[in-house]
Design a protein around this motif. Sequence first.
Motif, mmCIF file in Angstrom:
data_model
loop_
_atom_site.group_PDB
_atom_site.id
_atom_site.type_symbol
_atom_site.label_atom_id
_atom_site.label_comp_id
_atom_site.label_asym_id
_atom_site.label_seq_id
_atom_site.Cartn_x
_atom_site.Cartn_y
_atom_site.Cartn_z
ATOM 1 N N MET A 121 5.549 -4.424 8.889
ATOM 2 C CA MET A 121 6.113 -3.127 9.240
ATOM 3 C C MET A 121 6.171 -2.198 8.029
ATOM 4 S SD MET A 121 9.810 -2.277 10.959
ATOM 5 C CE MET A 121 10.684 -2.794 9.484
ATOM 6 N N LEU A 122 6.572 -2.739 6.867
ATOM 7 C CA LEU A 122 6.694 -1.908 5.673
ATOM 8 C C LEU A 122 5.331 -1.478 5.139
ATOM 9 C CD1 LEU A 122 9.617 -3.639 3.728
ATOM 10 C CD2 LEU A 122 9.685 -1.720 5.321
ATOM 11 N N VAL A 123 4.345 -2.372 5.196
ATOM 12 C CA VAL A 123 2.997 -2.003 4.756
ATOM 13 C C VAL A 123 2.443 -0.885 5.638
ATOM 14 C CG1 VAL A 123 0.611 -2.805 4.565
ATOM 15 C CG2 VAL A 123 2.467 -4.227 3.706
ATOM 16 N N ALA A 124 2.659 -1.001 6.946
ATOM 17 C CA ALA A 124 2.192 0.042 7.865
ATOM 18 C C ALA A 124 2.909 1.362 7.595
ATOM 19 C CB ALA A 124 2.423 -0.404 9.310
ATOM 20 N N SER A 125 4.208 1.295 7.297
ATOM 21 C CA SER A 125 4.970 2.512 7.006
ATOM 22 C C SER A 125 4.478 3.166 5.720
ATOM 23 C CB SER A 125 6.461 2.185 6.890
ATOM 24 O OG SER A 125 6.978 1.721 8.113
ATOM 25 N N ALA A 126 4.239 2.352 4.686
ATOM 26 C CA ALA A 126 3.762 2.890 3.411
ATOM 27 C C ALA A 126 2.388 3.545 3.571
ATOM 28 C CB ALA A 126 3.694 1.775 2.372
ATOM 29 N N LYS A 127 1.506 2.879 4.297
ATOM 30 C CA LYS A 127 0.168 3.432 4.531
ATOM 31 C C LYS A 127 0.256 4.754 5.273
ATOM 32 C CE LYS A 127 -4.322 2.266 6.547
ATOM 33 N NZ LYS A 127 -5.098 1.246 7.315
ATOM 34 N N SER A 128 1.150 4.821 6.253
ATOM 35 C CA SER A 128 1.316 6.045 7.032
ATOM 36 C C SER A 128 1.831 7.189 6.162
ATOM 37 C CB SER A 128 2.280 5.790 8.192
ATOM 38 O OG SER A 128 2.567 6.978 8.886
ATOM 39 N N ILE A 129 2.813 6.890 5.298
ATOM 40 C CA ILE A 129 3.371 7.927 4.422
ATOM 41 C C ILE A 129 2.297 8.495 3.503
ATOM 42 C CG2 ILE A 129 4.938 8.315 2.478
ATOM 43 C CD1 ILE A 129 6.876 6.370 3.766
ATOM 44 N N ILE A 130 1.496 7.617 2.916
ATOM 45 C CA ILE A 130 0.470 8.058 1.967
ATOM 46 C C ILE A 130 -0.626 8.855 2.668
ATOM 47 C CG2 ILE A 130 -1.327 7.251 0.391
ATOM 48 C CD1 ILE A 130 0.518 4.879 -0.250
ATOM 49 N N GLU A 131 -1.083 8.364 3.815
ATOM 50 C CA GLU A 131 -2.170 9.043 4.521
ATOM 51 C C GLU A 131 -1.723 10.372 5.118
ATOM 52 O OE1 GLU A 131 -3.620 6.249 7.346
ATOM 53 O OE2 GLU A 131 -4.781 5.100 5.869
ATOM 54 N N ASP A 132 -0.488 10.436 5.585
ATOM 55 C CA ASP A 132 0.012 11.682 6.174
ATOM 56 C C ASP A 132 0.321 12.738 5.118
ATOM 57 O OD1 ASP A 132 -0.206 10.472 8.610
ATOM 58 O OD2 ASP A 132 1.938 10.029 8.831
ATOM 59 N N ASN A 133 0.406 12.303 3.875
ATOM 60 C CA ASN A 133 0.680 13.237 2.778
ATOM 61 C C ASN A 133 -0.393 13.078 1.697
ATOM 62 O OD1 ASN A 133 3.696 14.247 3.386
ATOM 63 N ND2 ASN A 133 3.572 12.056 3.840
ATOM 64 N N ALA A 134 -1.643 13.148 2.127
ATOM 65 C CA ALA A 134 -2.765 12.881 1.226
ATOM 66 C C ALA A 134 -2.779 13.833 0.029
ATOM 67 C CB ALA A 134 -4.081 12.978 1.990
ATOM 68 N N ALA A 135 -2.531 15.111 0.269
ATOM 69 C CA ALA A 135 -2.568 16.087 -0.822
ATOM 70 C C ALA A 135 -1.489 15.780 -1.860
ATOM 71 C CB ALA A 135 -2.381 17.496 -0.267
ATOM 72 N N LYS A 136 -0.307 15.448 -1.395
ATOM 73 C CA LYS A 136 0.789 15.121 -2.316
ATOM 74 C C LYS A 136 0.500 13.814 -3.060
ATOM 75 C CE LYS A 136 4.536 17.496 0.151
ATOM 76 N NZ LYS A 136 3.672 18.191 1.125
ATOM 77 N N SER A 137 -0.081 12.846 -2.357
ATOM 78 C CA SER A 137 -0.425 11.578 -3.008
ATOM 79 C C SER A 137 -1.461 11.790 -4.102
ATOM 80 C CB SER A 137 -0.952 10.581 -1.968
ATOM 81 O OG SER A 137 0.031 10.304 -0.983
ATOM 82 N N ASN A 138 -2.393 12.705 -3.868
ATOM 83 C CA ASN A 138 -3.400 13.015 -4.887
ATOM 84 C C ASN A 138 -2.760 13.663 -6.112
ATOM 85 O OD1 ASN A 138 -5.324 12.029 -3.132
ATOM 86 N ND2 ASN A 138 -5.933 14.049 -2.375
ATOM 87 N N GLN A 139 -1.739 14.464 -5.894
ATOM 88 C CA GLN A 139 -1.023 15.070 -7.021
ATOM 89 C C GLN A 139 -0.312 14.005 -7.847
ATOM 90 O OE1 GLN A 139 1.503 18.421 -5.839
ATOM 91 N NE2 GLN A 139 0.080 18.918 -4.172
ATOM 92 N N LEU A 140 0.218 12.993 -7.175
ATOM 93 C CA LEU A 140 0.865 11.902 -7.899
ATOM 94 C C LEU A 140 -0.144 11.129 -8.737
ATOM 95 C CD1 LEU A 140 3.249 10.430 -5.142
ATOM 96 C CD2 LEU A 140 3.847 11.980 -7.005
ATOM 97 N N ALA A 141 -1.345 10.945 -8.187
ATOM 98 C CA ALA A 141 -2.376 10.183 -8.898
ATOM 99 C C ALA A 141 -2.867 10.913 -10.145
ATOM 100 C CB ALA A 141 -3.547 9.892 -7.960
#
Length: 264
Positions: A121-141
């Motif tokens: 459940m947590l892995v699915a939640s983490a994947k969803s958060i990252i994919e739904d906020n791709a632009a923000k995740s790229n800024q973090l990277a």
Amino acid sequence: MNSKSLVRLSNIIGITSILLLVYWVFIFISITVFGFKVFRENLTESFYLSIVGILALMFGALIINIMFNLTRIAENHNQNVNQESKKTSKKLGLIFILSFPLIFVLLFGGDYLSSHKKEKMLVASAKSIIEDNAAKSNQLAAYSFDKKWIRNTASILKIYSKTDTNFPNVSVIVADTLDQSKVFLGFNQYFHENNTTALDKKDYIQEASKEERDYLSKVFYNNSTEIRFNANDGKYQLFYPYSKNGKKIVLYFSEYQRYGKIGS
């Protein structure tokens, strides 16, 4: 209902109460000592209330026994009946002893299934958060040790932590160097900007166990994409690697679920 029936009923209630008390204490000790996550919250309160209820049954049965003078021993059984009774008692005693390992195995299995289900459940939640906020995740990277990146990261992580109830705490782990030594830095959603004080990498060093440092080394220096999940005493930790344009970070999700313990 005559006195003989009441005596028999009180004996059944008394023996059942004692067995329930022994089993419940064994289950509670197993959960407390080994950290099994079978019952979620308020275990301590439930334990105390159950003990009170079981003791009430035991004392009730005892009072009935005293009222009907159960101290007398029936001696009108023949030898064959006594031998048969002894054999039955031995069988029941053996079953009672063997039931404890069975209960422990069931608790262990329940704990394993609970952790495995939580991990998925947590892995699915983490994947969803990252994919739904791709632009923000790229800024973090796009890591850079400066106030602009740290300020922006704190803002993004605050959004992540409020996006999913499974992850109240989210932070970012990056690899860097300090005095020509490799270090891992951690950044969370809290950043108090101070224009008079320069940033210091030592203030952001990520505290981690040896196993966690070994894992982070594999991710950052050996190009591992392994997701690490850890569950211990109600605390869930998830390390989720993410890379973009050759830069890599590890998103660290954590959650603590309170399980009842003595004194909690």
